[in-house]
Design a protein around this motif. Structure first.
Motif, PDB file in Angstrom:
ATOM      1  N   GLN A  29      -3.019   4.116  10.913  1.00 29.08           N
ATOM      2  CA  GLN A  29      -4.358   4.226  10.351  1.00 29.08           C
ATOM      3  C   GLN A  29      -4.792   5.665  10.093  1.00 29.08           C
ATOM      4  O   GLN A  29      -5.749   5.897   9.371  1.00 29.08           O
ATOM      5  CB  GLN A  29      -5.377   3.503  11.239  1.00 29.08           C
ATOM      6  CG  GLN A  29      -5.218   2.014  11.180  1.00 29.08           C
ATOM      7  CD  GLN A  29      -6.216   1.280  12.044  1.00 29.08           C
ATOM      8  OE1 GLN A  29      -7.042   1.870  12.718  1.00 29.08           O
ATOM      9  NE2 GLN A  29      -6.133  -0.041  12.028  1.00 29.08           N
TER      10      GLN A  29
ATOM     11  N   PHE B 143       0.864  -1.178   0.000  1.00 28.28           N
ATOM     12  CA  PHE B 143       0.000   0.000   0.000  1.00 28.28           C
ATOM     13  C   PHE B 143       0.899   1.224   0.000  1.00 28.28           C
ATOM     14  O   PHE B 143       1.981   1.218   0.576  1.00 28.28           O
ATOM     15  CB  PHE B 143      -0.897   0.009   1.246  1.00 28.28           C
ATOM     16  CG  PHE B 143      -1.827  -1.152   1.291  1.00 28.28           C
ATOM     17  CD1 PHE B 143      -3.117  -1.048   0.805  1.00 28.28           C
ATOM     18  CD2 PHE B 143      -1.416  -2.370   1.811  1.00 28.28           C
ATOM     19  CE1 PHE B 143      -3.982  -2.131   0.833  1.00 28.28           C
ATOM     20  CE2 PHE B 143      -2.268  -3.459   1.852  1.00 28.28           C
ATOM     21  CZ  PHE B 143      -3.552  -3.343   1.360  1.00 28.28           C
ATOM     22  N   ILE B 144       0.437   2.297  -0.640  1.00 30.54           N
ATOM     23  CA  ILE B 144       1.217   3.535  -0.696  1.00 30.54           C
ATOM     24  C   ILE B 144       0.432   4.639  -0.001  1.00 30.54           C
ATOM     25  O   ILE B 144      -0.796   4.725  -0.134  1.00 30.54           O
ATOM     26  CB  ILE B 144       1.575   3.911  -2.152  1.00 30.54           C
ATOM     27  CG1 ILE B 144       2.585   5.062  -2.182  1.00 30.54           C
ATOM     28  CG2 ILE B 144       0.341   4.212  -2.971  1.00 30.54           C
ATOM     29  CD1 ILE B 144       3.246   5.273  -3.530  1.00 30.54           C
ATOM     30  N   SER B 145       1.158   5.449   0.756  1.00 27.52           N
ATOM     31  CA  SER B 145       0.505   6.555   1.470  1.00 27.52           C
ATOM     32  C   SER B 145       0.416   7.772   0.560  1.00 27.52           C
ATOM     33  O   SER B 145       1.181   7.918  -0.396  1.00 27.52           O
ATOM     34  CB  SER B 145       1.307   6.919   2.725  1.00 27.52           C
ATOM     35  OG  SER B 145       2.552   7.494   2.374  1.00 27.52           O
TER      36      SER B 145
ATOM     37  N   LEU C  90       7.405  -0.988   6.862  1.00 28.83           N
ATOM     38  CA  LEU C  90       7.196   0.364   6.356  1.00 28.83           C
ATOM     39  C   LEU C  90       8.516   0.806   5.727  1.00 28.83           C
ATOM     40  O   LEU C  90       9.538   0.849   6.401  1.00 28.83           O
ATOM     41  CB  LEU C  90       6.808   1.295   7.499  1.00 28.83           C
ATOM     42  CG  LEU C  90       6.334   2.692   7.129  1.00 28.83           C
ATOM     43  CD1 LEU C  90       5.051   2.618   6.301  1.00 28.83           C
ATOM     44  CD2 LEU C  90       6.100   3.507   8.388  1.00 28.83           C
TER      45      LEU C  90
ATOM     46  N   ILE D 217      -3.722  -2.906   8.593  1.00 27.10           N
ATOM     47  CA  ILE D 217      -2.920  -1.697   8.784  1.00 27.10           C
ATOM     48  C   ILE D 217      -2.789  -1.457  10.281  1.00 27.10           C
ATOM     49  O   ILE D 217      -3.789  -1.431  11.003  1.00 27.10           O
ATOM     50  CB  ILE D 217      -3.576  -0.501   8.092  1.00 27.10           C
ATOM     51  CG1 ILE D 217      -3.597  -0.729   6.578  1.00 27.10           C
ATOM     52  CG2 ILE D 217      -2.830   0.804   8.433  1.00 27.10           C
ATOM     53  CD1 ILE D 217      -4.367   0.306   5.792  1.00 27.10           C
TER      54      ILE D 217
ATOM     55  N   GLU E  28      -3.713   8.134   4.813  1.00 32.22           N
ATOM     56  CA  GLU E  28      -4.522   7.644   3.700  1.00 32.22           C
ATOM     57  C   GLU E  28      -3.689   6.634   2.912  1.00 32.22           C
ATOM     58  O   GLU E  28      -2.632   6.973   2.390  1.00 32.22           O
ATOM     59  CB  GLU E  28      -4.918   8.817   2.802  1.00 32.22           C
ATOM     60  CG  GLU E  28      -5.831   8.466   1.675  1.00 32.22           C
ATOM     61  CD  GLU E  28      -7.248   8.192   2.141  1.00 32.22           C
ATOM     62  OE1 GLU E  28      -7.934   7.403   1.468  1.00 32.22           O
ATOM     63  OE2 GLU E  28      -7.661   8.751   3.165  1.00 32.22           O
ATOM     64  N   TRP E  29      -4.139   5.377   2.837  1.00 35.43           N
ATOM     65  CA  TRP E  29      -3.422   4.314   2.125  1.00 35.43           C
ATOM     66  C   TRP E  29      -4.255   3.847   0.946  1.00 35.43           C
ATOM     67  O   TRP E  29      -5.470   3.761   1.037  1.00 35.43           O
ATOM     68  CB  TRP E  29      -3.182   3.125   3.054  1.00 35.43           C
ATOM     69  CG  TRP E  29      -2.288   3.438   4.197  1.00 35.43           C
ATOM     70  CD1 TRP E  29      -2.673   3.739   5.469  1.00 35.43           C
ATOM     71  CD2 TRP E  29      -0.865   3.507   4.194  1.00 35.43           C
ATOM     72  NE1 TRP E  29      -1.576   3.983   6.250  1.00 35.43           N
ATOM     73  CE2 TRP E  29      -0.442   3.842   5.493  1.00 35.43           C
ATOM     74  CE3 TRP E  29       0.100   3.320   3.218  1.00 35.43           C
ATOM     75  CZ2 TRP E  29       0.892   3.996   5.833  1.00 35.43           C
ATOM     76  CZ3 TRP E  29       1.433   3.458   3.562  1.00 35.43           C
ATOM     77  CH2 TRP E  29       1.815   3.800   4.855  1.00 35.43           C
ATOM     78  N   ARG E  30      -3.580   3.518  -0.142  1.00 30.78           N
ATOM     79  CA  ARG E  30      -4.275   2.867  -1.263  1.00 30.78           C
ATOM     80  C   ARG E  30      -3.424   1.697  -1.746  1.00 30.78           C
ATOM     81  O   ARG E  30      -2.199   1.725  -1.634  1.00 30.78           O
ATOM     82  CB  ARG E  30      -4.582   3.843  -2.380  1.00 30.78           C
ATOM     83  CG  ARG E  30      -3.419   4.513  -2.993  1.00 30.78           C
ATOM     84  CD  ARG E  30      -3.858   5.685  -3.872  1.00 30.78           C
ATOM     85  NE  ARG E  30      -2.780   6.622  -3.855  1.00 30.78           N
ATOM     86  CZ  ARG E  30      -2.026   6.911  -4.900  1.00 30.78           C
ATOM     87  NH1 ARG E  30      -2.291   6.393  -6.067  1.00 30.78           N
ATOM     88  NH2 ARG E  30      -1.017   7.722  -4.795  1.00 30.78           N
ATOM     89  N   HIS E  31      -4.110   0.687  -2.236  1.00 30.10           N
ATOM     90  CA  HIS E  31      -3.402  -0.513  -2.693  1.00 30.10           C
ATOM     91  C   HIS E  31      -2.525  -0.139  -3.874  1.00 30.10           C
ATOM     92  O   HIS E  31      -2.955   0.524  -4.810  1.00 30.10           O
ATOM     93  CB  HIS E  31      -4.395  -1.604  -3.081  1.00 30.10           C
ATOM     94  CG  HIS E  31      -3.713  -2.897  -3.367  1.00 30.10           C
ATOM     95  ND1 HIS E  31      -3.453  -3.317  -4.638  1.00 30.10           N
ATOM     96  CD2 HIS E  31      -3.218  -3.856  -2.547  1.00 30.10           C
ATOM     97  CE1 HIS E  31      -2.831  -4.482  -4.592  1.00 30.10           C
ATOM     98  NE2 HIS E  31      -2.674  -4.825  -3.329  1.00 30.10           N
TER      99      HIS E  31
ATOM    100  N   LEU F 137       3.663   0.598   2.708  1.00 26.90           N
ATOM    101  CA  LEU F 137       3.296  -0.300   3.801  1.00 26.90           C
ATOM    102  C   LEU F 137       3.161  -1.691   3.201  1.00 26.90           C
ATOM    103  O   LEU F 137       2.383  -1.900   2.269  1.00 26.90           O
ATOM    104  CB  LEU F 137       1.979   0.135   4.435  1.00 26.90           C
ATOM    105  CG  LEU F 137       1.392  -0.778   5.493  1.00 26.90           C
ATOM    106  CD1 LEU F 137       2.324  -0.886   6.696  1.00 26.90           C
ATOM    107  CD2 LEU F 137       0.014  -0.296   5.905  1.00 26.90           C
TER     108      LEU F 137
END
Length: 74
Positions: free
Chosen positions: A34, A6-8, A69, A29, A37-40, A19
């Protein structure tokens, strides 16, 4: 080892972070991350050069903490 990455979002001029979580159903997470903001980003192998850490470092962190991380490369 295959993992989910996941990328912030980049915040306050800080570069994004990656992550890395295992593919296991219980992977989550961590509470202390948390608020970001994370996205796949990808499902890949721990030896992928874009992860910015060695496979051994990533796998050690996953075993110890349940996540890794790292700063992305390239």
């Amino acid at each position: 080892m295959r993992v989910n990455v996941f990328i912030s979002e980049s915040t306050g001029g800080e570069p994004p972070q990656l992550l890395i979580l295992s593919l296991e159903p219980e992977a989550a997470i961590p509470r202390q991350l948390q608020h970001l903001e994370w996205r796949h980003f990808a499902t890949t192998m721990t030896d992928d050069k874009l992860l910015g850490a060695s496979s051994a470092q990533v796998e050690s962190a996953l075993a110890k903490d349940g996540y890794a991380l790292v700063s992305p490369t390239g």
